[in-house]
Design an enzyme around this catalytic site. Structure first.
Site, PDB file in Angstrom:
ATOM      1  N   ASP A  38       0.825  -1.207   0.000  1.00  0.00           N
ATOM      2  CA  ASP A  38       0.000   0.000   0.000  1.00  0.00           C
ATOM      3  C   ASP A  38       0.858   1.255   0.000  1.00  0.00           C
ATOM      4  O   ASP A  38       0.560   2.235  -0.682  1.00  0.00           O
ATOM      5  CB  ASP A  38      -0.888   0.026   1.257  1.00  0.00           C
ATOM      6  N   GLU A  40       3.847   1.715  -1.148  1.00  0.00           N
ATOM      7  CA  GLU A  40       4.450   1.943  -2.456  1.00  0.00           C
ATOM      8  C   GLU A  40       3.404   2.511  -3.413  1.00  0.00           C
ATOM      9  O   GLU A  40       3.663   3.443  -4.170  1.00  0.00           O
ATOM     10  CB  GLU A  40       5.000   0.599  -2.969  1.00  0.00           C
ATOM     11  N   TYR A  41       2.197   1.948  -3.336  1.00  0.00           N
ATOM     12  CA  TYR A  41       1.094   2.399  -4.182  1.00  0.00           C
ATOM     13  C   TYR A  41       0.831   3.886  -3.934  1.00  0.00           C
ATOM     14  O   TYR A  41       0.723   4.693  -4.857  1.00  0.00           O
ATOM     15  CB  TYR A  41      -0.137   1.556  -3.861  1.00  0.00           C
ATOM     16  N   ASP A  42       0.757   4.238  -2.651  1.00  0.00           N
ATOM     17  CA  ASP A  42       0.509   5.639  -2.303  1.00  0.00           C
ATOM     18  C   ASP A  42       1.625   6.540  -2.799  1.00  0.00           C
ATOM     19  O   ASP A  42       1.383   7.670  -3.225  1.00  0.00           O
ATOM     20  CB  ASP A  42       0.373   5.790  -0.779  1.00  0.00           C
ATOM     21  N   GLU A 118     -23.046 -18.310 -11.607  1.00  0.00           N
ATOM     22  CA  GLU A 118     -22.312 -17.323 -10.817  1.00  0.00           C
ATOM     23  C   GLU A 118     -23.108 -16.965  -9.571  1.00  0.00           C
ATOM     24  O   GLU A 118     -24.320 -17.133  -9.539  1.00  0.00           O
ATOM     25  CB  GLU A 118     -22.077 -16.064 -11.654  1.00  0.00           C
ATOM     26  N   LYS A 120     -25.097 -14.583  -7.044  1.00  0.00           N
ATOM     27  CA  LYS A 120     -25.866 -13.361  -7.250  1.00  0.00           C
ATOM     28  C   LYS A 120     -25.523 -12.408  -6.111  1.00  0.00           C
ATOM     29  O   LYS A 120     -25.964 -12.592  -4.978  1.00  0.00           O
ATOM     30  CB  LYS A 120     -27.361 -13.673  -7.248  1.00  0.00           C
ATOM     31  N   ASP A 122     -25.328  -9.406  -3.578  1.00  0.00           N
ATOM     32  CA  ASP A 122     -26.360  -8.557  -2.996  1.00  0.00           C
ATOM     33  C   ASP A 122     -25.801  -7.146  -2.897  1.00  0.00           C
ATOM     34  O   ASP A 122     -25.272  -6.735  -1.878  1.00  0.00           O
ATOM     35  CB  ASP A 122     -26.750  -9.092  -1.616  1.00  0.00           C
ATOM     36  N   ARG A 141     -28.984   0.970 -12.248  1.00  0.00           N
ATOM     37  CA  ARG A 141     -29.925   0.228 -13.066  1.00  0.00           C
ATOM     38  C   ARG A 141     -31.247   0.986 -13.219  1.00  0.00           C
ATOM     39  O   ARG A 141     -31.859   0.968 -14.285  1.00  0.00           O
ATOM     40  CB  ARG A 141     -30.192  -1.129 -12.419  1.00  0.00           C
ATOM     41  N   TYR A 230     -20.364  -8.815 -14.591  1.00  0.00           N
ATOM     42  CA  TYR A 230     -20.975 -10.097 -14.922  1.00  0.00           C
ATOM     43  C   TYR A 230     -21.659 -10.151 -16.287  1.00  0.00           C
ATOM     44  O   TYR A 230     -22.215 -11.177 -16.648  1.00  0.00           O
ATOM     45  CB  TYR A 230     -21.927 -10.575 -13.835  1.00  0.00           C
ATOM     46  N   LYS A 295     -27.094 -18.826 -16.371  1.00  0.00           N
ATOM     47  CA  LYS A 295     -27.312 -18.223 -17.694  1.00  0.00           C
ATOM     48  C   LYS A 295     -26.913 -19.257 -18.749  1.00  0.00           C
ATOM     49  O   LYS A 295     -25.836 -19.856 -18.634  1.00  0.00           O
ATOM     50  CB  LYS A 295     -26.420 -16.985 -17.874  1.00  0.00           C
ATOM     51  N   LYS A 319     -32.746 -18.281  -5.669  1.00  0.00           N
ATOM     52  CA  LYS A 319     -32.474 -17.536  -4.430  1.00  0.00           C
ATOM     53  C   LYS A 319     -32.400 -18.441  -3.206  1.00  0.00           C
ATOM     54  O   LYS A 319     -33.155 -19.407  -3.094  1.00  0.00           O
ATOM     55  CB  LYS A 319     -33.607 -16.516  -4.216  1.00  0.00           C
ATOM     56  N   CYS A 413     -53.845  -6.794  33.051  1.00  0.00           N
ATOM     57  CA  CYS A 413     -53.659  -8.046  32.315  1.00  0.00           C
ATOM     58  C   CYS A 413     -54.774  -8.208  31.284  1.00  0.00           C
ATOM     59  O   CYS A 413     -55.952  -8.089  31.627  1.00  0.00           O
ATOM     60  CB  CYS A 413     -53.665  -9.219  33.294  1.00  0.00           C
ATOM     61  N   CYS A 416     -56.957 -11.480  32.574  1.00  0.00           N
ATOM     62  CA  CYS A 416     -57.760 -11.505  33.799  1.00  0.00           C
ATOM     63  C   CYS A 416     -58.043 -10.114  34.357  1.00  0.00           C
ATOM     64  O   CYS A 416     -58.813  -9.980  35.305  1.00  0.00           O
ATOM     65  CB  CYS A 416     -57.064 -12.354  34.865  1.00  0.00           C
ATOM     66  N   CYS A 431     -48.232  -9.901  35.620  1.00  0.00           N
ATOM     67  CA  CYS A 431     -49.637  -9.899  35.984  1.00  0.00           C
ATOM     68  C   CYS A 431     -49.738 -10.399  37.414  1.00  0.00           C
ATOM     69  O   CYS A 431     -49.134 -11.403  37.769  1.00  0.00           O
ATOM     70  CB  CYS A 431     -50.410 -10.823  35.043  1.00  0.00           C
ATOM     71  N   CYS A 437     -55.708 -15.949  37.211  1.00  0.00           N
ATOM     72  CA  CYS A 437     -55.506 -15.569  35.812  1.00  0.00           C
ATOM     73  C   CYS A 437     -55.494 -16.828  34.963  1.00  0.00           C
ATOM     74  O   CYS A 437     -54.667 -17.713  35.147  1.00  0.00           O
ATOM     75  CB  CYS A 437     -54.195 -14.805  35.648  1.00  0.00           C
TER      76      CYS A 437
END
Length: 786
Positions: A38, A40-42, A118, A120, A122, A141, A230, A295, A319, A413, A416, A431, A437
């Site tokens: 990370d 190095e990336y930065d 594949e 699905k 969420d 979408r 996908y 598919k 599902k 109650c 009762c 109660c 009761c």
DNA sequence: ATGCCTCGAGTTCA
DNA sequence: CTCGAGGCAT
């Protein structure tokens, strides 16, 4: 930091940096094999930023520095999808999957076609548009036709390439995929949000959706979002693969992350196997999924099958049962339990959660209702806690109808009409109707008949209610007076009352059979054990474990039913509270009468015990005095008192000055005399002395020696399902060998027996380093000692 | 007093 | 299974 002398032009250096950053992204997000740290990336990113700042003409829109724009946009523009984004047909059962594939086989005249399969995800479906290899626009979408332009937000997601790799991509390319929030990132985010007061996200899906709808992309940039591609949308002007699986491979080459879980499967059997395989790993996946997608792999076949409306005939979402669902609260009722506990319960609009229909969910107590602020009419999220019991997780505040009020525990109650009272410091409201009761009476009888109590099979709650309401059973003792004729008459009257009139011969036979069985079950239950009997009485604080302790320590019902509470405290794990509850139960004349009636009606305790020899050591006056809970009379003082005044008479009459001259501190002596002044206390002392003597004589003939048992002093916990023994059998066998079988694992646990599908207790055992036995080892151990 | 550790009690649906 | 609270060791 090393600063290299630029031998090349800034433009070339910038291009080099971009290539290296893009490559690092590709390896990390697409190939899933990070190559640079990370840090190095930065560093690369900062160097590129510096160059672009010094030479603004070098900043290109597809530069990795351009992921986060800085001006919040006004609103999201609408985007019309050139090719509509699909909605998939759903299947919840194997049969629906079979139907789906049968239709394909018939239309295409093929057998067992190949499917690209594949998970699905969420998350949130989006479409990404690339022109000449550069990301130009991304949209949600929406309704499938039109979505919202969230380009600025999507640019912040590093898994989305800003520029395509390779060369064989079309001039205009649209890629469809899912933006999601990995579970770990979601958890970490929320933990930080809770700590630092940021926005706590409801779940990963909402987290992803909410993040993409931020108007300020700088906020989106901070959210841990990821992306999987996908499908292909628009792809003009190049030769494309002939199958969906090959298309996914191509997308990967172009720089899009594609889930490693995509696969191919042949026919229904292959698809269902994939469904099961992914289902088994569902809980351990790093992201949420709500199913899998099948598919048809062959794209020519896809075109031939076409669509019904917007739903393709060639794809299906299968599902998994939802673990969390949204529904509405139709009412909040109060249920009255055996002890009078008033438990609020949410009546819900029926909803499928984890494969079953849920209509009720406990709200536990008034505090919980207040914490959640659940109100009648609210939309709530429901989940099955620990996979079984439905619970309300939270309210969806945006969907609350107007004019609602916070819920309150009713003052009376509902059954009762007695007052409902919540004691100071208690969580539960009760109660106060006790046995007047009907609800408490019904639950008390139900408890009495329970399998682990008197074990009266066939006596369900509904029948108990009818028997009570129609006056046949007022107490548990009445059960043993019931005749076949009573039951049939009761049933007839109940049917009449309910308006159900099944006067057919068949129904008559069913009723007779039920009545005969019940009479038989009641007769059978007459022969019982002391511990079951004590448990069945339903004394407050006396569950199975305490009932058993009472039975083994004192041995006889006749002893126990007259024990004063200071002597009950001799039993380990019975303290003042529990002892007083037991004493209070037996002090009620009504309860004693019920016990007398039960015995008169033939209930017999089949396993006469003798008192435990362990009791002997505790039967002295000093211990008794300690257990009386006289103010200031500590164990030491009580012993002192007992050495000088060991008889009842002494203790009742000795004047205060003699107590002091016997060495008792003045305040202790005064406290004792003050205590003794109360009639109730003198009476208690007297009862205790009498019982002490009775116990001593009962113990006279009891032998001291008990054989040492192999598991004496060991605590065992059972978890999971055993295949050859039931849990109760295993428990009984272990207890017969002297073990204590506990319900939860702690560091005091000797070992855990783990069966199939062992859950959290096994984890806990591993965490604490507690020894773990499998079933085979247990059986071997038991066999060796039987 | 404080903090385990257990036990009791309540709970849902097929 | 989960929560609350009683019992008991520290």
């Amino acid at each position: 930091m090393t600063h290299r002398t630029p031998e090349t032009s800034p433009a070339a250096r910038a291009a080099d940096l971009r290539a290296r950053i893009d490559d690092a992204n590709y390896r990390y997000y697409v190939l899933d094999e990070p190559t640079i740290a990370d840090i190095e990336y930065d560093r690369l990113l900062r160097e590129l930023e510096a160059i672009e700042a010094a030479h603004p003409e070098l900043a290109t829109p597809d530069s990795p520095t351009q992921r986060v724009g800085n001006k919040p946009s006004g609103a999201f523009a609408e985007v019309r999808h050139e090719i509509p984004m699909l909605s998939l047909g759903n299947a919840f059962t194997d049969a629906e999957v079979e139907d789906f594939e049968r239709r394909i086989e018939q239309r295409l005249e093929v057998r067992d076609p190949l499917f690209s399969v594949e998970p699905k995800f969420d998350g949130l479906a989006i479409s990404l548009r690339y022109e000449d290899g550069v990301f130009v626009r991304g949209a949600t979408r929406g309704d499938g036709e039109t979505g919202e332009d969230v380009t600025a937000n999507l640019r912040t997601i590093k898994a989305i390439p800003l520029r395509l790799r390779g060369h064989d991509w079309p001039a205009v390319l649209e890629v469809r995929g899912e933006v999601y929030m990995p579970r770990a990132a979601f958890e970490a985010w929320n933990e930080r949000a809770r700590r630092e007061g940021g926005k706590v996200l409801a779940n990963p899906r909402n987290g992803a959706a909410g993040s993409l709808r931020q108007l300020d992309p700088r906020i989106t940039a901070e959210r841990p979002l990821a992306f999987y591609a996908y499908a292909l949308g628009v792809a003009a002007g190049v030769h494309l693969p002939a199958t969906h699986s090959a298309t996914l491979k191509k997308l990967r080459e172009w720089g899009f992350p594609v889930s490693a879980l995509v696969d191919t499967a042949r026919g229904t059997a292959g698809c269902l196997a994939y469904f099961a395989r992914i289902g088994a790993m569902r809980d351990t996946l790093p992201f949420d999924i709500d199913g899998v997608v099948y598919k048809l792999d062959d794209l020519a076949g896809q075109r031939e099958l076409g669509f019904v409306g917007r739903t393709p005939r060639w794809a299906l979402a299968h599902k998994y049962p939802a673990q969390e669902q949204q529904t509405t609260v139709e009412a909040i009722d109060v249920q009255i339990g055996r002890t009078g506990a008033a438990t609020p319960t949410a009546r819900l609009a029926p909803v499928q959660v984890g494969g079953v229909t849920v209509t009720n969910a406990t709200l536990h107590n008034a505090d919980q209702v207040a914490r959640l602020d659940v109100r009648v009419g609210d939309t709530v999220i429901v989940r099955r806690a620990g996979d079984v019991i439905p619970e309300v997780v939270r309210v969806v505040p945006d969907l609350r109808p107007p004019h609602t009020h916070p819920w309150q525990m009713p003052a009376h109650c509902p059954i009762c009409g007695s007052d409902i009272v919540r004691e100071e410091g208690e969580v539960v409201a009760r109660c106060t109707g006790e046995l007047t009761c009907a609800a408490q009476r019904t639950r008390a009888i139900f408890h009495f008949a329970a399998r682990r109590a008197m074990d009266i099979d066939g006596l369900g709650e509904r029948y108990i209610e009818d028997l009570g309401d129609l006056g046949y059973v007022r107490s548990v003792a009445d059960l043993y007076k019931l005749t076949l004729a009573d039951l049939l008459e009761m049933k007839r009257r109940a049917d009449e009352r309910d308006g159900t009139t099944p006067e057919t011969v068949k129904a008559g036979k069913v009723a007779t059979k039920w009545a005969e069985n019940l009479i038989e079950a009641i007769a059978h239950s007459r022969r019982t054990t002391l511990e079951r009997f004590l448990y069945a009485l339903g004394i407050t604080h006396v569950g199975e474990s305490t009932a058993k302790a009472l039975a083994t320590w004192f041995g006889q019902l006749e002893t126990i039913r007259h024990l004063p509470w200071p002597l009950l405290k001799l039993v380990p794990d019975i303290g003042g509270e529990v002892a007083r509850a037991i004493d209070a139960f037996f002090q009620q004349a009504g309860n004693q009468r019920v016990i007398d009636q039960l015995l008169a009606h033939g209930v017999e305790i089949a396993d006469p015990h003798v008192p435990s020899p362990k009791l002997r050591a505790a039967l002295d006056v000093a211990t008794l005095l300690t257990n009386l809970e006289v103010p200031k009379l500590t164990e030491k003082r009580a012993a002192q008192l007992a050495t000088h005044f060991a008889t009842l008479d002494d203790l009742l009459k000795v004047p205060e000055h003699q107590l002091v001259s016997a060495g008792l501190p003045a305040d202790t002596a005064a406290a004792f005399v003050a205590w003794r002044a109360e009639d109730a206390h003198r009476h208690l002392l007297q009862r205790s002395f009498e019982t002490l003597d009775a116990l001593r004589s009962a113990l006279a003939g009891v032998s001291e020696t008990t054989a040492a048992l192999p598991l004496e002093g060991q605590t065992v916990v059972l978890t999971g399902t055993l295949s050859t023994l039931t849990r109760d059998e295993a428990k009984a066998k272990l207890e017969a060998l002297g073990a204590k079988v506990a319900g939860s694992v702690s560091k005091k646990t000797s070992f855990v027996v783990a069966g199939e599908a062992a859950g959290s207790k096994l984890d806990k055992a591993q965490e604490l380093g507690v020894e773990i036995w499998d079933e085979a080892r247990l059986l071997e151990f038991l066999a060796a000692r039987e």
